[in-house]
Every structure is written in structure tokens, then in C-alpha cells.
Design a protein around this motif. Structure first.
Motif, PDB file in Angstrom:
ATOM      1  N   ILE A 327      -0.314   9.758  -5.600  1.00 13.38           N
ATOM      2  CA  ILE A 327      -0.284   8.577  -4.822  1.00 13.38           C
ATOM      3  C   ILE A 327       1.222   8.689  -4.607  1.00 13.38           C
ATOM      4  O   ILE A 327       2.116   8.208  -3.417  1.00 13.38           O
ATOM      5  N   ASN A 328       2.026   9.465  -5.464  1.00 16.60           N
ATOM      6  CA  ASN A 328       3.626   9.342  -5.263  1.00 16.60           C
ATOM      7  C   ASN A 328       4.021  10.009  -3.689  1.00 16.60           C
ATOM      8  O   ASN A 328       4.750   9.962  -2.956  1.00 16.60           O
ATOM      9  N   ASN A 329       3.447  11.292  -3.740  1.00 17.09           N
ATOM     10  CA  ASN A 329       3.335  12.362  -2.138  1.00 17.09           C
ATOM     11  C   ASN A 329       3.301  11.743  -1.470  1.00 17.09           C
ATOM     12  O   ASN A 329       3.452  10.954  -0.410  1.00 17.09           O
ATOM     13  N   GLY A 330       1.787  10.675  -1.803  1.00 17.24           N
ATOM     14  CA  GLY A 330       1.749   9.848  -0.288  1.00 17.24           C
ATOM     15  C   GLY A 330       2.434   8.948   0.375  1.00 17.24           C
ATOM     16  O   GLY A 330       2.380   8.882   1.308  1.00 17.24           O
ATOM     17  N   LEU A 331       3.401   8.199  -0.521  1.00 17.93           N
ATOM     18  CA  LEU A 331       4.870   7.195  -0.264  1.00 17.93           C
ATOM     19  C   LEU A 331       5.669   8.216   0.040  1.00 17.93           C
ATOM     20  O   LEU A 331       5.764   7.414   1.399  1.00 17.93           O
ATOM     21  N   GLU A 332       5.829   8.868  -0.213  1.00 20.62           N
ATOM     22  CA  GLU A 332       7.280   9.603   0.563  1.00 20.62           C
ATOM     23  C   GLU A 332       6.149  10.437   2.509  1.00 20.62           C
ATOM     24  O   GLU A 332       7.406  10.166   2.760  1.00 20.62           O
ATOM     25  N   VAL A 333       5.106  10.660   2.330  1.00 17.68           N
ATOM     26  CA  VAL A 333       4.951  11.119   3.762  1.00 17.68           C
ATOM     27  C   VAL A 333       5.014   9.452   4.272  1.00 17.68           C
ATOM     28  O   VAL A 333       5.435   9.727   5.745  1.00 17.68           O
ATOM     29  N   SER A 334       4.112   8.710   3.971  1.00 14.88           N
ATOM     30  CA  SER A 334       4.468   7.264   4.792  1.00 14.88           C
ATOM     31  C   SER A 334       5.664   7.623   5.475  1.00 14.88           C
ATOM     32  O   SER A 334       5.608   6.648   6.350  1.00 14.88           O
ATOM     33  N   TYR A 335       6.984   7.283   4.746  1.00 17.25           N
ATOM     34  CA  TYR A 335       7.818   6.426   4.992  1.00 17.25           C
ATOM     35  C   TYR A 335       8.585   7.471   6.168  1.00 17.25           C
ATOM     36  O   TYR A 335       8.742   6.970   7.102  1.00 17.25           O
ATOM     37  N   ASN A 336       8.059   8.707   6.040  1.00 14.83           N
ATOM     38  CA  ASN A 336       8.934  10.043   7.192  1.00 14.83           C
ATOM     39  C   ASN A 336       7.641   9.399   8.063  1.00 14.83           C
ATOM     40  O   ASN A 336       8.533   9.797   9.576  1.00 14.83           O
ATOM     41  N   TYR A 337       6.594   9.211   8.299  1.00 23.02           N
ATOM     42  CA  TYR A 337       6.127   9.028   9.611  1.00 23.02           C
ATOM     43  C   TYR A 337       6.305   7.828  10.135  1.00 23.02           C
ATOM     44  O   TYR A 337       5.353   6.992  10.859  1.00 23.02           O
ATOM     45  N   LEU A 338       6.014   6.659   9.484  1.00 23.75           N
ATOM     46  CA  LEU A 338       6.050   5.361   9.626  1.00 23.75           C
ATOM     47  C   LEU A 338       7.507   5.189  10.647  1.00 23.75           C
ATOM     48  O   LEU A 338       8.415   5.742  10.664  1.00 23.75           O
ATOM     49  N   ARG A 339       6.817   4.533  11.797  1.00 25.84           N
ATOM     50  CA  ARG A 339       8.579   4.222  12.522  1.00 25.84           C
ATOM     51  C   ARG A 339       8.955   3.280  12.060  1.00 25.84           C
ATOM     52  O   ARG A 339       8.636   2.448  11.306  1.00 25.84           O
ATOM     53  N   PRO A 340      10.725   2.647  12.486  1.00 19.17           N
ATOM     54  CA  PRO A 340      11.295   1.712  12.090  1.00 19.17           C
ATOM     55  C   PRO A 340      10.379   0.294  12.024  1.00 19.17           C
ATOM     56  O   PRO A 340      10.200  -0.153  12.967  1.00 19.17           O
ATOM     57  N   GLY A 341      10.326  -0.585  11.097  1.00 20.59           N
ATOM     58  CA  GLY A 341       9.572  -1.547  11.252  1.00 20.59           C
ATOM     59  C   GLY A 341       8.188  -1.977  10.630  1.00 20.59           C
ATOM     60  O   GLY A 341       7.647  -2.542  11.121  1.00 20.59           O
ATOM     61  N   GLY A 342       7.927  -0.414  10.768  1.00 29.06           N
ATOM     62  CA  GLY A 342       6.147   0.350  10.550  1.00 29.06           C
ATOM     63  C   GLY A 342       5.926  -0.678   9.050  1.00 29.06           C
ATOM     64  O   GLY A 342       6.662  -0.526   8.479  1.00 29.06           O
ATOM     65  N   VAL A 343       4.680  -1.043   8.973  1.00 29.65           N
ATOM     66  CA  VAL A 343       4.184  -2.016   7.612  1.00 29.65           C
ATOM     67  C   VAL A 343       3.387  -0.535   6.815  1.00 29.65           C
ATOM     68  O   VAL A 343       2.681   0.387   7.228  1.00 29.65           O
ATOM     69  N   CYS A 344       3.471  -0.603   5.063  1.00 32.39           N
ATOM     70  CA  CYS A 344       2.888   0.726   4.666  1.00 32.39           C
ATOM     71  C   CYS A 344       1.779  -0.287   3.212  1.00 32.39           C
ATOM     72  O   CYS A 344       3.294  -1.035   2.426  1.00 32.39           O
ATOM     73  N   ALA A 345       1.232  -0.824   2.906  1.00 34.95           N
ATOM     74  CA  ALA A 345       0.612  -1.267   2.633  1.00 34.95           C
ATOM     75  C   ALA A 345      -0.034  -1.127   1.445  1.00 34.95           C
ATOM     76  O   ALA A 345      -0.867   0.388   1.775  1.00 34.95           O
ATOM     77  N   GLY A 346      -0.738  -1.246   0.218  1.00 39.94           N
ATOM     78  CA  GLY A 346      -0.697  -0.250  -0.919  1.00 39.94           C
ATOM     79  C   GLY A 346      -1.859  -1.510  -1.985  1.00 39.94           C
ATOM     80  O   GLY A 346      -1.124  -2.244  -2.551  1.00 39.94           O
ATOM     81  N   ILE A 347      -3.160  -1.066  -2.085  1.00 44.15           N
ATOM     82  CA  ILE A 347      -4.370  -1.710  -3.368  1.00 44.15           C
ATOM     83  C   ILE A 347      -4.131  -1.467  -3.875  1.00 44.15           C
ATOM     84  O   ILE A 347      -4.446   0.173  -4.258  1.00 44.15           O
ATOM     85  N   SER A 348      -3.591  -1.759  -5.642  1.00 44.89           N
ATOM     86  CA  SER A 348      -3.952  -1.088  -6.902  1.00 44.89           C
ATOM     87  C   SER A 348      -4.624  -1.475  -7.842  1.00 44.89           C
ATOM     88  O   SER A 348      -5.153  -2.717  -7.617  1.00 44.89           O
ATOM     89  N   PHE A 349      -5.794  -1.268  -8.478  1.00 46.06           N
ATOM     90  CA  PHE A 349      -5.505  -1.506  -9.558  1.00 46.06           C
ATOM     91  C   PHE A 349      -5.519  -1.671 -10.958  1.00 46.06           C
ATOM     92  O   PHE A 349      -6.522  -1.759 -11.552  1.00 46.06           O
TER      93      PHE A 349
END
Length: 436
Positions: A327-349
Motif C-alpha cells: 500500500i505504501n509503495n502504491g501511494l508513492e507510485v500514485s503521487y508520481n503518476y497523477l497529474r496535478p489536480g488528480g485525485v487518489c482515493a483509498g478504501i480500507s477496512f
């Protein structure tokens, strides 16, 4: 002793060693990835592994910048028919069955992602495709990259892709840490994705499918591997409960399951395997854990009876699949590939997963102690003799993410009644800042 039975316990021992000592503190608060471990092809005893264990040091941070050079020749999204016998191959036949599983908080997710014509999204945890289908239904002209580490989910994504124009739904097989290679081969460049969605943890499809070992209520082999054996160095829950010591089992159950009875459960598991032999099924393990609680009943958030082994099963699943680091890796990757203003959403349990999303989105350092006040942070800087120069102040004020909502989003009462599995779900979302 066969090669496989020898390699797997050795792998677990190496993994446990990297999680021992002070690193458990980092794991609990940060879940940072460590150096990849070396493959060992032969072993005779734990003592023989000590030179390997002692040589492991430092941390390995995922490279999230643009990938250069030739694309990987790995089979990250090739046909998974060779991963396990009889599992993924049957996915086409069971696609409609998998489609019946209900995605969580669909309305809230669509509100946050706001799919529009020509936008590109990544569903990092495709599962049975509920959220992807909702995105495509909201706007049929969006493009979605569907990722999952489970070969069965990958087959579902391939089936879904047939219903849309070529290239609109791209099925990919891999873990979060493999995303840079996957996107490179697809021609996706950093800073070009409009929205990314995570729905982490085991899916309803995995709990319900026989033979996977995720569910306490079914009598299945103790497996719990989400990739169904795709990783040749992977271990199963059976390996964990049969080859680890009391102390190692206790740490896993305590840290990943947050169970107060972790020590007693670990002793019961080790005693049982010494007396009765190898623990091979979920029912055997569940009965061993039940003996520790001596008839005590637990209740879930809906005040329903909850099995006392649930937390231990959760801990084993997280450990076997290295979920928190992923998950930690995935969020780092997400920040790099999102454009400025892009949205990252995460559902956890559960809280361990949610804590990672919260810290990323609110700019809390992963190694920072929990619930620190501004005064405590200031004192910590002073204790480390850091000067309040302009550069330090700017780095503190600079924000990578802008939270999309002040509070965590949870399912409404009606959704929980219709889908009881959503009762523990938490949704957090953030927008990539344009200032960094």
C-alpha cells in the motif's frame, strides 16, 4: 525434504528477521518497504541462514520516477494459466458469479473521481470489477487501467475488456510495487493519470472462493496467497504457522491482527503442531485459536457474533502478502503518476491500512509517532538541533496532497444493511497539489 518445503520456511525466517527488533516500530507506524531478500535454494537448518539474516540491513524505497530503458520482459500481465492448477483458468466460467459482489461506497467514489470524457483512471484493486464498471457506466468514454495481483481478478478484467472498445479497459496483472514497469510498457507517462482508486484488503470474491484459505467459516487449505502462487518465492499461511517460533508468531498476530491474546494464540499454535503434527487447514487453525478463548464470544460492529480467529487470519493474510508495504509503495507510485489536480482515493477496512492513507494524505511523516501535537513536533526539531531556516519552514508548509474531505468517509446505514461487509470500510481521498 523437498526443495519447495525447504525454501519456503527459509524465506519466512528471513522475512521475520527483517521485521524484528526496532524495525517493528517502523512497521507499525510507517510500513516502509525493506531491502529485497536474496533467494536461497538450499537449506538444512536455521543456523545455516544466520549469515544471510545478519547481512540484511537498510531500507529499499521504490523507484517512482519515470522508467528508462527497455521494457521489462516479465509476464506481469500475460496469461496466468501457469500460476496455479485449476484456479484462474475457470475465471471465464465464474465471471458472472464474481460480478455479483457489491462494491463499497460507489456513489462517494464517483463523486470524488468525477469521471469525464477522455479521462484516464487506474483501478489498483480490480477484484470483480465493481468500481470499474461504475466508472464506465458514469461515463462510457473514460479509459480505465485495471490492476490486480490475483490471476482470477485479472481474468475477470480481460472478460470485461471484451465489452468495450479496444484499449478502453486494459487488464494488468501485478502488485502495486510492479506498477511502474506495467505503466511503462503501456506507454503511460508520469503526471498523466486523472484518478487512482484503491480498495485494499481481501475482496469478497477471495473470501467466498473455496480453496483460497481466507475465510474462517470454510474448511480450506491454509493458503491465503492473493497471487495464487505467481511468486515462486512466496509463502503460504501454512508455512507461517508451521515453521515460525512462538515469538515470531506473536509479533505477527500482535502487529497485524492487533489481538490482545497474540501470545496465548502463538503458544497454542506451536503446542498443537508439536502434539498433533502439521497444521494444514483453516478449520484446524480456527479450532486451535478457539481453545485459547475458552468459549468467549466476540461481537462485530453490527453486534453479530464474530469468530475469535478473525484477527489472526487477518494477520496471517497481511504478512503472507506483504500488504502494508505494498500500500505504501502504491501511494508513492500514485503521487508520481497523477497529474496535478488528480485525485487518489483509498478504501480500507481496518486501522493499519487506514493509517497509511491518512499519513500520506495529511502529510504526516511515516516514521512519526502517533498523535503528535504541533508543540511536540516543534520540540522534536529543537532536540535534533534543526534550525528554523527558510528552507525548513517551506518544506514543512509544502503539501504534496490536499485532502478532499476533512473527515474520513464511511458507508451510510442503508448500505451497511444491504452489504454487511461494508461496515468497517473507510474512504479517504486527496488531490495532488500543483505547488510541489
Amino acid at each position: 525434504m523437498g526443495l519447495r518445503s525447504c525454501v519456503q520456511p527459509a524465506w519466512i525466517i528471513r522475512k521475520c528477521w527483517t521485521l524484528s527488533g526496532i524495525r517493528w516500530r517502523h512497521l507499525f507506524s510507517a510500513m516502509q518497504p525493506w531491502l529485497p531478500l536474496r533467494n536461497i535454494t538450499t537449506c538444512t537448518s536455521r543456523d545455516r541462514l544466520l549469515p544471510y539474516l545478519e547481512s540484511i540491513s537498510g531500507k529499499h524505497f521504490l523507484q517512482t520516477r519515470s522508467h528508462h530503458g527497455n521494457g521489462s520482459t516479465s509476464d506481469l500481465w500475460n496469461s496466468p494459466e501457469h500460476f496455479s492448477d485449476g484456479g484462474p483458468i475457470q475465471a471465464v466460467e465464474t465471471f458472472e458469479e464474481g460480478a455479483r459482489h457489491s462494491p463499497v461506497m460507489v456513489t462517494q467514489v464517483l463523486e470524488l473521481l468525477n469521471p469525464k470524457n477522455g479521462k484516464l483512471f487506474i483501478d489498483m484493486t480490480f477484484g470483480s470489477g465493481g468500481h470499474t464498471k461504475a466508472i464506465l457506466s458514469e461515463n462510457p468514454d473514460t479509459q480505465v487501467i485495471c490492476l490486480d495481483r490475483d490471476p482470477l481478478a485479472y481474468c475477470y478484467a480481460q472478460e470485461l475488456a471484451k465489452s468495450y472498445r479496444e484499449g478502453q479497459v486494459l487488464a494488468c496483472l501485478g502488485k502495486f510495487s510492479e506498477v511502474p514497469q506495467i505503466l511503462y510498457q503501456l506507454g503511460i507517462i508520469p503526471g498523466s493519470v486523472d484518478g487512482i482508486l484503491f480498495d485494499v484488503g481481501a475482496s469478497s470474491m477471495q473470501y467466498d472462493q473455496r480453496g483460497r484459505g481466507f475465510s474462517v467459516s470454510q474448511d480450506d487449505p491454509l493458503d491465503m496467497r492473493m497471487d495464487q502462487g505467481r511468486d515462486p518465492d512466496g509463502v503460504t499461511a501454512m508455512d507461517v504457522v508451521n515453521f515460525l517460533s512462538v515469538q515470531e508468531l506473536r509479533e505477527i498476530i500482535k502487529k497485524y491482527g492487533e489481538d490482545r491474546m497474540a501470545k496465548d494464540i502463538a503458544y497454542a499454535v506451536v503446542d498443537a503442531r508439536h502434539v498433533a503434527g502439521k497444521i494444514t487447514t483453516t478449520q484446524q487453525l480456527a479450532e486451535i485459536i478457539e481453545s485459547v478463548f475458552k468459549g468467549k464470544l466476540l461481537r462485530d460492529k453490527l453486534n453479530r457474533k464474530s469468530h475469535v480467529a478473525t484477527r489472526t487470519f487477518q494477520a496471517l493474510r497481511i504478512f503472507v502478502n506483504n500488504e502494508l508495504n505494498e500500500i505504501n509503495n502504491g501511494l508513492e507510485v500514485s503521487y508520481n503518476y497523477l497529474r496535478p489536480g488528480g485525485v487518489c482515493a483509498g478504501i480500507s477496512f481496518h486501522s493499519l491500512e487506514d493509517r497509511i492513507f491518512k499519513r500520506h494524505f495529511h502529510g504526516i511523516d511515516m516514521d512519526e509517532a502517533k498523535n503528535m501535537s504541533s508543540k511536540q513536533k516543534s520540540r522534536m526539531l529543537r532536540d535534533h538541533h534543526q534550525k528554523y531556516d527558510k528552507e525548513l519552514i517551506e518544506s514543512i508548509l509544502r503539501r504534496r496532497w490536499i485532502p478532499a474531505s476533512r473527515k474520513v468517509i464511511t458507508p451510510d446505514v442503508m448500505e451497511v444493511q444491504e452489504n454487511p461487509r461494508s461496515r468497517s470500510a473507510k474512504l479517504r481521498a486527496a488531490i495532488k497539489s500543483a505547488d510541489v
